[in-house]
Write an enzyme that holds these catalytic residues in place. Structure first.
Site, PDB file in Angstrom:
ATOM      1  N   SER A  97      -9.941   2.171   2.659  1.00 40.86           N
ATOM      2  CA  SER A  97      -9.008   2.875   1.801  1.00 40.86           C
ATOM      3  C   SER A  97      -7.985   1.974   1.110  1.00 40.86           C
ATOM      4  O   SER A  97      -7.364   2.408   0.139  1.00 40.86           O
ATOM      5  CB  SER A  97      -8.248   3.918   2.627  1.00 40.86           C
ATOM      6  OG  SER A  97      -7.428   3.290   3.591  1.00 40.86           O
TER       7      SER A  97
ATOM      8  N   LYS B 109       0.860  -1.203   0.000  1.00 38.11           N
ATOM      9  CA  LYS B 109       0.000   0.000   0.000  1.00 38.11           C
ATOM     10  C   LYS B 109       0.886   1.239   0.000  1.00 38.11           C
ATOM     11  O   LYS B 109       1.871   1.305   0.754  1.00 38.11           O
ATOM     12  CB  LYS B 109      -0.923  -0.020   1.227  1.00 38.11           C
ATOM     13  CG  LYS B 109      -1.948   1.120   1.255  1.00 38.11           C
ATOM     14  CD  LYS B 109      -2.924   1.018   2.436  1.00 38.11           C
ATOM     15  CE  LYS B 109      -3.956   2.140   2.423  1.00 38.11           C
ATOM     16  NZ  LYS B 109      -4.901   2.044   3.565  1.00 38.11           N
TER      17      LYS B 109
ATOM     18  N   SER C 167     -10.406   0.114   6.855  1.00 36.61           N
ATOM     19  CA  SER C 167      -9.729   0.225   5.563  1.00 36.61           C
ATOM     20  C   SER C 167      -9.052  -1.044   5.051  1.00 36.61           C
ATOM     21  O   SER C 167      -8.653  -1.100   3.892  1.00 36.61           O
ATOM     22  CB  SER C 167      -8.706   1.359   5.606  1.00 36.61           C
ATOM     23  OG  SER C 167      -9.358   2.595   5.496  1.00 36.61           O
TER      24      SER C 167
END
Lengths: 481, 94, 489
Positions: free
Chosen positions: C154, C79, C178
């Site tokens: 997210s 990420k 997330s």
């Protein structure tokens, strides 16, 4: 109307740690810009703070030294504002739960009584960096080397009644933090500085007047002058029926005045909240007790004891009690020679003079208390005179490595007063020390002691000091062509 | 509800420039968000100690040691403006 | 494309160990899939083929010298919130579009030490603020199951990449759901560990007291393997939990007989899509068959989790994001007239609309006169929520429920309505407020979109959560379904 000033100080004590409060970068002063600003100090994305154990230890020591309460749990909070020298957009400080609260310091008044100054709190925080405004055209340069240096902010109650009292209080804190070894006290380098909150009110009034905060005072002289200027300014305003504006002011030492700092657009709203990157600092009684055990007897207590127990004058007690190395030396000397007054005279006299002459720190004195005690004992035993002892002291200072008795025995007290013999020794020393001679003649007069020591040594300590002095001075002043 | 003036005051505090269109949209959006937030008031929380952290553990402390060396060149590599080792910003008048 | 590669970390490790293929083969395979398929998904912000192949060659060489390890030589997608030295670490923000991280996050360091190969950095909501991946400066990521739908946020890029088999596993972070929400929307497995398990050092902060990194993969077993590498005490993170390392695979096969599962009444409420609800009923039936007993519990305070979460996370973010000021790194506006202009314009240009909203809400919640009503109030609710969970865990071993009230929604459907978007997280934020571990695993489909089952454990009971998830996956194959268009691996 009669007016009286009300003054409170916020003193910023830079803690003498080797690394920063939340990072492992060095706190060394005066290095090239931003070479000591690591990723954490710069507030790079993703970095996190971890608190320095030594900074906490130092805060505890200070708290104990001012008889304060050490918080069993204290919390770091963020003070949010934008400024180029504040890398993260917030300063990590303490707000609701400071590490130290409710302490005090007693200041001696001229009449010998004590005035108690309450200290509301002392909290840990990180210092900001420095902005340089005059190095780049149209731009301000930001150096973040100082960012993250640990500070202990010591906040007094508004208990101070005059500028002089404020200075006295600040000096006492200065002495204290150096004494307990948590700050080097260097004001030029900003290690010890303060903000003064000053207001004025009618005599007899209980309510406080509107205060102005004078920022960043870094010398005792400036503090006194800035506060006095501010008292006059406010009194004049009030006398003329005008109001004091609550604001931050800056002292300009060149003009000897304070002036308003540009009023920030938005009134300060620091939005303090507990720093979620840091957990509460818990301090248990074991830790407090361990710190208490390490805390030395403090200057105030020693000063009182030197007068009451040793019978010293207030003045001597004062000058012997302020520095840790001095009072430890003095007490060791007094103990070993058995006469505190004599010990005090010698420390305040010969030792202070020698230290001043050579421009060294007291911790670097070259005659230890044990050796000096031997000398003092011989004076008291009437083996040698005080005058002789002072000369022998010089020999010792300049590197005598035998015992005092050997020094005295060597001299047999049969002082060599044969002018010729002394002159010969002097000539030999001068011949052997061309470098030192040149230095002396170039004006470095403190090197005189070296020649005295050398001649004394070669005479086995027997040369008559007074004669030696006279002959040596004249010999050194003669220039060979 | 927050009005445009309040939104502008917040934007100054947060140092984020907003244009009139953004401010107008935020009046509605922040209003709705704050309505959602007001639901909290349905619960009595008197006497409840605020919880700052899920794990209520003590702070660790690191030893007072220098572990970071000079990294200026590396750390200033992508900086917007530097000169002679300083970060530069428009002139600040004190 | 070759189709000889197993899908899971477990399978890949075995293949590498047997010498069926090398790490370089594997890395090339995933890089080729990224090149071929990602233009439709936009799940990566940056891909690092050379760096990845060099790391893969290094892993092969290490293996030739006798090194081994369950993750050695296996690629992963990272990420774009984790700093990796020398790579752009953007947090999907224009603000950090130019930011090259000068150091490795602890998580990256640990995965590298385990021999994993980082193929690239995945897309996300800007600064992890969002539930749909639509707030990214680099454009939205699409859901592999339906390209018109969001992947959740997210960590949407990580979830989409794993679901489309562009990486066998990925890192994620979870501040209010997330990891779990995108795992649910994309039909993969993800776990948010107990707060303090995974170091936050080098993981760009959104809300420090809520943020927690974790793995996203295709099975609970793979989560355990990757969690083994990611977790561990870190002296650089003051909030790191001082605990010994543990092996999260140790209880995977433990029987579930007698396991007490709590079903919070508040999680099976009117907000829950009935179709999702019936999927969950079937999933719970599977767990019952395995010997677990389910009972209803109440977590009354969690009804206030969303408002408390939005206040606390926005307050923390407003402060955490103050460092983006255009001075030392990141975006700076052109020709600032003065310091204020530099700040206000750099931040106006660098941040997107959602980030600005949250900074302003947070600034408001902390400002003079409002702190008690908002921030302190939310902190008190936070304690009530934590206490609700603690009371529940006195009677049950695990809590189960939906991860999200619905399956993935369509792109743009909620983008204009922040509050509707926030409500996607109604079943996840309470877990972050309490700091508990929770996983989301695939539990069926509604309208051909995956449904997530959320399993919440007590503090530090990740091994138990993964045990239940693994046994569930032994009885079901939801986690093995793949979107048809992506081809087989």
């Amino acid at each position: 109307m009669q007016w009286e000033p009300v003054i409170g100080l916020e003193i910023h004590v830079q803690l003498a740690t080797v690394s920063k409060i939340f990072s492992g970068a060095s706190t060394k002063y005066g290095t090239a810009p931003n070479t000591q600003a690591c990723a954490i100090d710069l507030g790079l994305p993703g970095v996190l703070p971890v608190v320095n154990a030594r900074a906490i230890e130092m805060a505890i020591l200070f708290g104990l030294a001012i008889n304060a309460r050490i918080a069993s749990s204290s919390v770091f909070a963020r003070k949010n504002y934008f400024y180029p020298d504040l890398p993260k957009g917030y300063q990590i400080s303490q707000y609701e739960h400071p590490i130290v609260a409710d302490g005090y310091l007693d200041l001696p008044r001229a009449d010998g009584s004590l005035k108690r100054i309450s200290i509301r709190r002392a909290h840990l925080e990180e210092d900001a960096g420095k902005s340089v405004h005059d190095l780049f055209p149209g731009a301000t340069g930001v150096d973040l080397n100082r960012a993250g240096t640990p500070l202990l902010e010591v906040v007094s109650e508004p208990d101070l009644a005059t500028a002089l009292e404020a200075v006295q209080y600040m000096r006492a804190i200065h002495t204290l933090v150096r004494f307990i070894g948590i700050c080097d006290g260097n004001m030029q380098e900003g290690s010890f500085r303060c903000d003064a909150n000053v207001s004025v009110r009618p005599v007899g009034s209980e309510a406080l007047g509107t205060r102005a905060e004078i920022k960043n005072l870094n010398s005792f002289r400036f503090i006194e002058r800035a506060i006095n200027y501010e008292i006059e300014r406010q009194t004049e305003l009030l006398e003329n029926g005008r109001n004091v504006v609550q604001e931050t002011r800056l002292y300009d030492p060149d003009r000897d005045e304070t002036r308003s700092m540009r009023n920030k657009e938005d009134a300060h709203d620091y939005r303090y909240f507990p720093d979620p990157d840091l957990l509460p600092i818990r301090i248990n009684t074991d830790e407090i007790n361990a710190a208490r055990a390490r805390l030395p007897e403090l200057p105030a207590s020693r000063r009182i004891r030197y007068v009451s127990e040793f019978g010293l004058s207030e003045e001597d007690a004062d000058s012997l009690s302020g520095e840790r190395t001095v009072c430890e030396y003095f007490e060791a000397l007094a103990q070993a020679c058995g006469d505190p007054t004599q010990a005090a005279n010698w420390v305040v006299g010969e030792l202070f003079a020698a230290v001043r002459r050579e421009g060294i720190d007291f911790s670097a004195v070259r005659v230890g208390p044990a050796a000096l005690a031997q000398l003092l004992l011989r004076i008291r035993g009437r083996t040698i005179s005080n005058t002789t002892a002072k000369l022998l002291f010089k020999v010792m200072w300049n590197g005598w490595d035998g015992t005092v008795d050997e020094l005295i025995a060597g001299s047999d007290l049969q002082q060599v007063s044969d002018t010729d013999e002394i002159s010969k020794l002097i000539a030999a020393v001068i011949a052997d020390s061309p470098q030192q001679v040149a230095q002396y003649r170039a004006g470095k007069e403190k090197i005189f002691g070296y020649f005295v020591g050398q001649v004394m040594r070669r005479s086995g300590g027997k040369a008559d000091p007074q004669q030696l002095n006279v002959l040596l001075k004249s010999a050194l002043s003669v220039r060979d062509n | 509800m927050l009005n445009a003036a309040q939104i502008e005051a917040l934007s100054r505090l947060a140092r984020i420039q907003l244009d009139a269109r953004e401010t107008a949209a935020l009046v509605t959006q922040l209003g709705e968000i704050l309505n959602l937030v007001e639901r909290m008031n349905a619960v009595a929380t008197d006497g409840v100690e605020p919880l700052a952290h899920p794990l209520e553990i003590d702070s660790r402390r690191r030893a007072d040691e220098i572990t970071e060396q000079d990294q200026r060149a590396n750390l200033q590599h992508g900086a917007p403006a530097t000169e002679a080792g300083y970060y530069l910003v428009p002139r600040v008048i004190e | 494309m070759r189709s000889v590669f197993p899908a899971t970390l477990k399978g890949l490790a075995a293949g590498l160990a047997r010498g069926d293929f090398t790490s370089v083969d594997l890395t090339q395979h995933y890089l080729a899939r990224i090149a071929a398929l990602d233009p439709r998904l936009n799940s990566f912000i940056s891909v690092y083929p050379e760096r990845a192949l060099a790391a893969a060659a290094g892993a092969d060489a290490a293996r030739a010298r006798g090194a081994n390890g369950p993750l050695l030589g296996i690629p992963y997608a990272n990420k774009d919130i984790f700093c990796a030295a020398g790579t752009r670490t953007s947090c999907a923000s224009r603000m950090l579009d130019s930011f090259i991280a000068p150091y490795d996050a602890t998580v990256v360091e640990r995965l590298t030490a385990a021999g994993m190969v980082m193929s690239g950095k995945t897309n996300m909501d800007e600064f992890a603020m969002g539930s749909s991946n639509e707030t990214s400066y680099y454009g939205p990521t699409r859901n592999p199951w339906n390209l018109d739908c969001v992947p959740g946020g997210s960590s949407g890029g990580s979830a989409a990449a794993v679901a489309a088999r562009l990486a066998p596993a990925a890192t994620g972070t979870d501040t209010g759901g997330s990891i779990r929400l995108p795992a649910a929307f994309c039909g993969i497995s993800g776990i948010k560990p107990t707060y303090g398990r995974v170091s936050r050092y080098g993981m760009i902060a959104f809300a420090s007291s809520l943020d927690q990194g974790g793995p996203m993969a295709l099975s609970a077993e793979d989560l355990a393997l990757m969690l083994n590498a990611m977790c561990g005490f870190d002296g650089r993170d003051s909030t790191s939990a001082p605990r010994a390392d543990e092996d999260f695979t140790r209880e995977l096969d433990a029987p579930l007989r007698g396991l007490r599962i709590g079903l919070p009444r508040e999680f099976f409420d009117a907000a829950l899509d009935p179709a999702v609800g019936s999927c969950l009923e079937q999933a719970l039936a599977v767990l019952r068959r395995l010997g677990a007993e389910c009972r209803e519990i109440s977590l009354a305070s969690t009804a206030y989790a969303i408002p408390a979460y939005y206040i606390l996370s926005s307050a923390e973010c407003s402060s955490n994001l103050s460092r983006y000021d255009g001075v030392r790194f990141g975006h700076r506006c052109a020709d600032p007239a003065n310091l204020e202009d530099l700040y206000t314009r750099s931040r106006a240009e660098g941040f997107g609309a959602e980030v600005k909203r949250r900074i302003l809400v947070g600034t408001y919640a902390l400002s003079a006169g409002y702190y008690a009503a908002y921030y302190a109030k939310a902190q008190r609710l936070r304690r009530l929520i934590k206490e609700d969970f603690q009371a529940a865990f006195a009677d049950v071993d695990l809590i189960a429920g939906p991860t999200a009230p619905s399956v993935a929604f369509r792109l743009g459907q909620k983008a204009a309505d922040p509050v509707q978007m926030y409500l996607s997280d109604i079943y996840t934020t309470a877990v972050n407020l309490a700091g508990l571990p929770a996983a989301s695993i695939p539990a069926g489909f509604v309208n051909e979109l995956p449904v997530g089952l959320q399993l919440i454990g007590n503090y530090f009971s990740e091994a138990k959560v993964l045990n239940v998830a693994h046994r569930f996956q032994g009885e079901t194959d939801w986690h093995q379904h793949t979107p048809s268009w992506i081809g087989s691996t």
